[in-house]
Design a protein around this motif. Structure first.
Motif, PDB file in Angstrom:
ATOM      1  N   GLY A 187       0.785  -1.236   0.000  1.00  0.00           N
ATOM      2  CA  GLY A 187       0.000   0.000   0.000  1.00  0.00           C
ATOM      3  C   GLY A 187       0.809   1.274   0.000  1.00  0.00           C
ATOM      4  O   GLY A 187       0.233   2.362  -0.119  1.00  0.00           O
ATOM      5  N   THR A 188       2.111   1.158   0.170  1.00  0.00           N
ATOM      6  CA  THR A 188       3.008   2.322   0.106  1.00  0.00           C
ATOM      7  C   THR A 188       4.227   1.895  -0.703  1.00  0.00           C
ATOM      8  O   THR A 188       5.302   1.689  -0.160  1.00  0.00           O
ATOM      9  N   LEU A 189       4.059   1.778  -1.975  1.00  0.00           N
ATOM     10  CA  LEU A 189       5.033   1.140  -2.862  1.00  0.00           C
ATOM     11  C   LEU A 189       6.415   1.778  -2.796  1.00  0.00           C
ATOM     12  O   LEU A 189       7.428   1.079  -2.715  1.00  0.00           O
ATOM     13  N   GLY A 190       6.474   3.109  -2.867  1.00  0.00           N
ATOM     14  CA  GLY A 190       7.772   3.784  -2.868  1.00  0.00           C
ATOM     15  C   GLY A 190       8.658   3.276  -3.986  1.00  0.00           C
ATOM     16  O   GLY A 190       8.240   3.183  -5.146  1.00  0.00           O
ATOM     17  N   LEU A 191       9.877   2.881  -3.647  1.00  0.00           N
ATOM     18  CA  LEU A 191      10.812   2.364  -4.645  1.00  0.00           C
ATOM     19  C   LEU A 191      10.742   0.849  -4.786  1.00  0.00           C
ATOM     20  O   LEU A 191      11.601   0.241  -5.418  1.00  0.00           O
ATOM     21  N   GLY A 192       9.739   0.231  -4.178  1.00  0.00           N
ATOM     22  CA  GLY A 192       9.489  -1.193  -4.397  1.00  0.00           C
ATOM     23  C   GLY A 192      10.296  -2.133  -3.533  1.00  0.00           C
ATOM     24  O   GLY A 192      10.433  -3.312  -3.874  1.00  0.00           O
ATOM     25  N   GLY A 193      10.813  -1.678  -2.396  1.00  0.00           N
ATOM     26  CA  GLY A 193      11.645  -2.520  -1.550  1.00  0.00           C
ATOM     27  C   GLY A 193      10.925  -3.738  -0.997  1.00  0.00           C
ATOM     28  O   GLY A 193      11.405  -4.874  -1.131  1.00  0.00           O
ATOM     29  N   TYR A 194       9.755  -3.522  -0.378  1.00  0.00           N
ATOM     30  CA  TYR A 194       8.977  -4.651   0.129  1.00  0.00           C
ATOM     31  C   TYR A 194       8.510  -5.547  -1.013  1.00  0.00           C
ATOM     32  O   TYR A 194       8.579  -6.773  -0.932  1.00  0.00           O
TER      33      TYR A 194
END
Length: 291
Positions: A26-33
């Motif tokens: 739900g908080t993609l950002g740079l896709g770390g998770y």
């Protein structure tokens, strides 16, 4: 550009039982998770959402090797109830921190370490006030309340008053940092242990992006758009953590599911030594049940 996912081992351990499932980052950002989940659980698929259109573009390019297992869309997490088949997701993960993309690009105005325009909007395409407009247009009393509530800054009144005494409007992050340094007593700055502008920048970011309101809306909608789903939150601010904690208690009271973390999980000392930004993180998890 890289973002170190905070408390990744704990998130993956909680997600272990859902290796064959659909997961919403739900908080993609740079896709770390998302990348870590796709790599560790090859049977899983991930949908990432983020209000920052640039972050979505970056992650789509970064994770294109995973093909149809990864999809992404630009939207606020408070509107997840509008996602098609939202009840089909088995794990929903929300990391409420700011991303490295936002901190690393001076033009975004998030970083007190890099000089740039005072913007701070999570989505620069939004037609909403920038940090500069907030600082220059609101009165000292309102700014004081913002700095105290969202930044927990002891010298909120002094900093707000100093801003209002300026002869010219604030335009850049560097100008704001200089004002804060000139306002705070030197003995206080020497004892702080962190950058003297950190709390004010945090408060402005939260206010500019209505982060508390977005989180409240998300928490209000989650029980209606998730069934048998694992909900994971990683937060960094006492206000955010309180909202999550009280919502979880309310959900459990009304038999929506069970709290999996009686007390919030916190990063190990090894992680803090490796990634200092993780020091204030708190992870809470809740398991929804089907109505």
């Amino acid at each position: 550009m890289y973002h170190e996912p905070v408390m990744l081992n704990e998130v993956l351990a909680l997600t272990e039982s859902y290796r064959h499932k659909k997961i919403l980052d739900g908080t993609l950002g740079l896709g770390g998770y998302s990348e870590a989940i796709l790599k560790k659980f090859p049977e899983s698929s991930v949908t990432g959402i983020d209000r920052d259109s640039e972050a979505v573009k970056f992650s789509v390019e970064r994770l294109k090797s995973y093909g149809s297992r990864f999809t992404a869309m630009c939207r606020n997490f408070s509107s997840i109830s509008e996602i098609n088949d939202i009840k089909s997701y088995d794990v929903l993960i929300f990391d409420l921190g700011v991303s490295n993309m936002q901190l690393s690009i001076p033009e975004r105005g998030f970083s007190f370490a890099k000089d740039g325009p005072l913007d701070m909007r999570m989505n620069p395409d939004d037609d909403t006030p920038t940090a500069a407009e907030i600082l220059n247009n609101l009165d000292a009393d309102t700014l004081t309340k913002i700095f105290r509530l969202y930044g927990e800054e002891r010298f909120s009144r002094q900093i707000a008053s100093a801003i209002k005494r300026l002869n010219t409007p604030l335009k850049t992050t560097g100008e704001l940092v200089t004002l804060i340094r000139e306002t705070l007593p030197q003995p206080v700055q020497r004892k702080m242990g962190t950058h003297p502008a950190r709390r004010i920048f945090q408060a402005l970011r939260i206010y500019v992006n209505n982060e508390a309101g977005e989180l409240e809306n998300l928490l209000a909608s989650l029980p209606e758009c998730s069934e048998n789903a694992l909900i994971i939150f990683v937060s960094y601010h006492s206000l955010e953590d309180r909202l999550i904690k009280h919502s979880f208690k309310s959900w459990q009271h009304y038999e929506k599911g069970i709290i999996l973390t009686k007390h919030p999980l916190t990063p190990s000392q090894d992680e803090i030594d490796f990634n200092y930004k993780a020091r204030s993180a708190k992870l809470r998890a809740f398991l929804m049940k089907k109505d």
